[in-house]
Design an enzyme around this catalytic site. Structure first.
Site, PDB file in Angstrom:
ATOM      1  N   GLU A  82       7.248  -3.158   3.187  1.00 59.91           N
ATOM      2  CA  GLU A  82       7.439  -2.312   2.008  1.00 59.91           C
ATOM      3  C   GLU A  82       8.750  -1.530   2.080  1.00 59.91           C
ATOM      4  OE1 GLU A  82       3.645  -0.472   0.076  1.00 59.91           O
ATOM      5  OE2 GLU A  82       4.355   0.730   1.712  1.00 59.91           O
ATOM      6  N   ARG A 135       1.961  -5.133   0.095  1.00 61.04           N
ATOM      7  CA  ARG A 135       1.617  -4.774  -1.287  1.00 61.04           C
ATOM      8  C   ARG A 135       2.288  -5.693  -2.304  1.00 61.04           C
ATOM      9  NH1 ARG A 135      -1.427  -0.533  -1.656  1.00 61.04           N
ATOM     10  NH2 ARG A 135      -1.217   1.225  -0.237  1.00 61.04           N
TER      11      ARG A 135
END
Ligand code: TTP
Ligand code: MG
Length: 262
Positions: A82, A135
């Site tokens: 991320e 994610r």
């Protein structure tokens, strides 16, 4: 409607692509706007080669980075963690810290930037047959934006503008995802881990915040009664200690990497 039987941690979970997700893909295949590098994220390249995109999802501190680090050593897998360093420093500003200090004022600022950086991640060139991402642009919207809005911490106009942006992106740009790996934790476990790792910005996060994020994840990926699913879901119970988690990742290795043969 295509179905997938996925087994994790000893339990069997019957998963199916929901019809809504099918619609989403149909819309995407009619993409009007294709920036030159969008093609690099596509499932099939050079007419033959199959590439797979796997998103690792779960609550804050559920162990996503640990999971990605574990698979980083696998050949043919490119891991993209991320872009949290960007969220903590954009031209000298820290929108992540600002959002936790005053979500009403800064929620839209952070979430606009998260959406941009996640889109950039999805669209970056595929350099290996399998890509694993921490994610996705989908959870940024379906979990975090939704949470801010539903908890009354995001003004309706901010939510409307972010939603317009998100809808435009997912309608006009192809964002293929082949598998979602859901690291399923209890909010209490995440709270304990948060306290241990002590990330400065996150010191203010109460258990209730993690409970809301957990509920939104369960609604999206387990109950499937909220937002569209972009891919099948593999659930991995993730309340265990680090050693047992590594064992779980190993046990699920084939199922996870099989995303590239689907
Ligand atoms: P996480 O995405 O949960 O990353 P992590 O590194 O904490 O998780 P793990 O330990 O499982 O690897 O969150 C990073 C921080 O960014 C966290 O404080 C939540 C915040 N965040 C938002 O506020 N909005 C968003 O849209 C996203 C994706 C994260
Ligand atoms: Mg992480």
């Amino acid at each position: 409607m295509c179905s997938d039987m996925l087994v994790a941690g000893g339990s069997v979970t019957l998963m199916s692509r929901c019809p809504t997700a099918g619609c989403l893909r149909l819309i995407q295949s009619r993409a009007r706007i294709s920036p030159p590098h969008v093609t690099t994220g596509k499932l099939v390249q050079n007419g033959m080669e199959k590439k797979a995109v796997i998103c690792i999802e779960g609550n804050i501190a559920s162990g996503k980075t640990t999971c990605l680090k574990y698979f980083e050593k696998t050949s043919n897998v490119k891991v993209l963690t991320e872009p949290i360093s960007k969220w903590r420093n954009v031209r000298g500003h820290n929108p992540l810290a600002l959002m936790y200090q005053d979500p009403e004022r800064w929620g839209i600022t952070l979430q606009t930037y998260v959406q941009l950086t996640m889109l950039d991640t999805h669209l970056s060139a595929m350099t290996a047959p399998i890509r694993m991402i921490e994610r996705s642009i989908f959870s940024a919207k379906y979990i975090f934006v939704e949470n801010l809005f539903r908890s009354g911490k995001m003004p309706e106009v901010d939510y409307a503008v972010l939603s317009e942006w998100f809808d435009w992106i997912t309608t006009n740009i192809s964002i293929p995802v082949d598998l979602i790996v859901y690291l399923q934790t209890s909010p209490q476990t995440c709270h304990e881990r948060l306290k241990q790792r002590c990330r400065e910005e996150e010191k203010v996060i109460p258990l209730e915040y993690l409970e809301s994020v957990h509920q939104l994840y369960e609604d999206w990926l387990i109950k499937r009664n909220s937002s569209p699913l972009p891919a099948p879901v593999l659930v991995i119970p993730a309340d265990h200690d680090p050693q047992k988690m590594l064992q779980q990742f190993e046990e699920n290795r084939e199922k996870i990497l099989a995303a590239s043969y689907r």
